[in-house]
Design a protein around this motif. Structure first.
Motif, PDB file in Angstrom:
ATOM      1  N   ALA A  32      60.037  53.439  34.258  1.00  0.00           N
ATOM      2  CA  ALA A  32      60.810  54.009  35.370  1.00  0.00           C
ATOM      3  C   ALA A  32      59.966  54.133  36.637  1.00  0.00           C
ATOM      4  O   ALA A  32      58.854  54.644  36.608  1.00  0.00           O
ATOM      5  N   GLY A  33      60.501  53.660  37.739  1.00  0.00           N
ATOM      6  CA  GLY A  33      59.843  53.791  39.038  1.00  0.00           C
ATOM      7  C   GLY A  33      58.867  52.678  39.362  1.00  0.00           C
ATOM      8  O   GLY A  33      58.447  52.537  40.511  1.00  0.00           O
ATOM      9  N   TRP A  34      58.499  51.869  38.373  1.00  0.00           N
ATOM     10  CA  TRP A  34      57.461  50.873  38.580  1.00  0.00           C
ATOM     11  C   TRP A  34      57.989  49.463  38.782  1.00  0.00           C
ATOM     12  O   TRP A  34      57.221  48.539  39.056  1.00  0.00           O
ATOM     13  N   GLU A  35      59.293  49.283  38.617  1.00  0.00           N
ATOM     14  CA  GLU A  35      59.832  47.949  38.815  1.00  0.00           C
ATOM     15  C   GLU A  35      59.604  47.521  40.259  1.00  0.00           C
ATOM     16  O   GLU A  35      59.790  48.300  41.184  1.00  0.00           O
ATOM     17  N   ASN A  36      59.154  46.276  40.414  1.00  0.00           N
ATOM     18  CA  ASN A  36      59.003  45.704  41.752  1.00  0.00           C
ATOM     19  C   ASN A  36      57.967  46.453  42.603  1.00  0.00           C
ATOM     20  O   ASN A  36      58.171  46.702  43.781  1.00  0.00           O
TER      21      ASN A  36
END
Lengths: 290, 290
Positions: free
Chosen positions: A80-84
């Motif tokens: 969570a929060g780390w995509e892209n």
């Protein structure tokens, strides 16, 4: 000479400073919270040292193709929060040194490769699998990391199902019963409703696991013909690898020549999960030499 | 400049002489009888030309490790009379030129790689599978043939069985239901008692075949991340590869980015089984340059 290593994990960053002999001179752990907070603390840590380059071994998938506009990104992780996340772009704002960006398993593969060379083993290729929360694999071929269109994802191959395991659906959200879906840590809860650490090696599930892990070693052998296959990660143990070697020999049935099995299918030579740190140091140093 | 190519097959040797542009200037076929007779005729053929080197692509298994006392041998083939044949040693008695010895699929892989470069494709890795009497695979990584402890044997990996094919035992004498045991030409006779050429693509067996061949492409993709996967051999056709691409996309489930599928999973660019001849010429020429 000092170089940096960042092991980017889902629960923590392990940041280390080392010298040209891959010796750790300083090390901290930073909890993985939001990208900006974690990367900020990481940058502040390394700013204290006169490092010349940093090697980074990250959970994936990540973009490692230099010609991609997304180079240096963590791409589509479920974390969570780390995509892209523009990982390298963020760090470069604060740290003006060359950075080598690769996957956690590639970093570990390189560390084990370098350590094998230092131990005077004559090798030029090595495969490293981790079997833990997930399953991944990285490889060195002719001394270089493998992969033209991206990094390997060896954990998501399909396998011949074990006859006593046909009813287990697997836990991979993408492929159900791929290698990761059949042997990663969470499969113990899914199959037995118990944590893996509470399941002794004498229970039959470990023979099912070793049947699958042996197939991964068969694939690596028949496709890559490497000098060595190293298994790390929380699920692996020397006792478990004895089962894997037994099943590997049975399944390969002598079809191709392989090195002596206890030297070919092994635990990491670098203890305490240190393979990626050594690999990161070596990747940073080798990058400066080129 | 003239170089030679020998494609060593179980029924015939295809011997060719070519120039630095990989153009065939002369070619003959020699029936594969005994090693001494066939190799004698091969040596006599090439002795007529001023060739500078020869590339040899042979059925296997063969010994390609230069430091092995058996280097240049066909090792433990089931082909009667050819087990343990000192192939290179025999030819060297009559032909005093450098020889590059590799497998048939490695030769084809190199030919397709060279042709892709000539077609201005930006690639540095390629996998070539043949699906015919047997199944084999070879690979180019960073421009070089893959394999530290020997050549790949990609045809003998295990696969997830197709739900409609669970009762088929497979035809591989070593592994029963490995890739070769499930999709090689003789599986048509074993499954249907009919020759493969008499089984139209509309019959369900082709969907079983494509499910397995797609898994081979998945393994190559996730382990090697190559630029291109080429399928040759008598069982392959463009119509069949359409099914393979369909199953590949379904099984990969978007997990990693791959090139456009009809460019990624392809028939050989070099027609009429000519890939290995071009590869042999190129391997011979590249050996002289080194």
């Amino acid at each position: 000479m000092l170089v940096g290593s960042i092991e980017v994990g889902g629960t923590k960053f392990v940041c280390a400073v080392g010298n040209e002999n891959y010796q750790v001179k300083d090390q901290i752990q930073i909890p993985t919270t939001t990208p900006s907070e974690t990367l900020q603390k990481t940058a502040e840590y390394f700013a204290q040292f006169e490092i010349e380059a940093i090697g980074i071994a990250s959970f994936g998938p990540i973009e490692i193709r230099k010609n991609s506009p997304k180079y240096g990104y963590i791409t589509k992780t479920p974390k969570a929060g780390w995509e892209n996340t523009n990982f390298i772009g963020y760090l470069k704002k604060y740290l003006n040194v060359p950075m080598f960006f690769t996957t956690d398993v590639n970093g570990s593969a390189y560390g084990e490769y370098v350590m094998s060379l230092l131990s005077n083993e004559k090798i030029d290729s090595l495969v490293y699998y981790t079997i833990g929360t997930g399953v991944g694999g990285g490889a060195i071929v002719d001394g270089n990391l493998l992969g033209s269109t991206g990094h390997p994802e060896m954990g998501h191959v399909l396998l011949k199902r074990h006859p006593d395991d046909l009813d287990f659906a697997g836990v991979c959200p993408f492929h159900n019963d791929c290698l990761e879906g059949l042997v990663s840590g969470p499969t113990f809860e899914a199959r037995l409703n118990r944590a893996g650490k509470d399941v002794p090696l004498s229970e039959p599930v470990w023979d099912i696991m070793s049947y699958y892990v042996a197939q991964a070693a068969i694939q690596a052998t028949l496709i890559l013909r490497p000098n060595k296959i190293v298994f790390g990660g929380g699920v692996t143990s020397e006792e478990f690898l004895r089962k894997v070697r037994r099943d590997f020999a049975k399944l390969l049935n002598g079809y191709v020549e392989v090195p002596q099995l206890d030297k070919y299918i092994t635990m990491p030579e670098i203890k305490n999960n240190g393979s990626a740190t050594v690999g990161d140091f070596a990747l940073a140093i080798d990058m400066l030499k080129r």
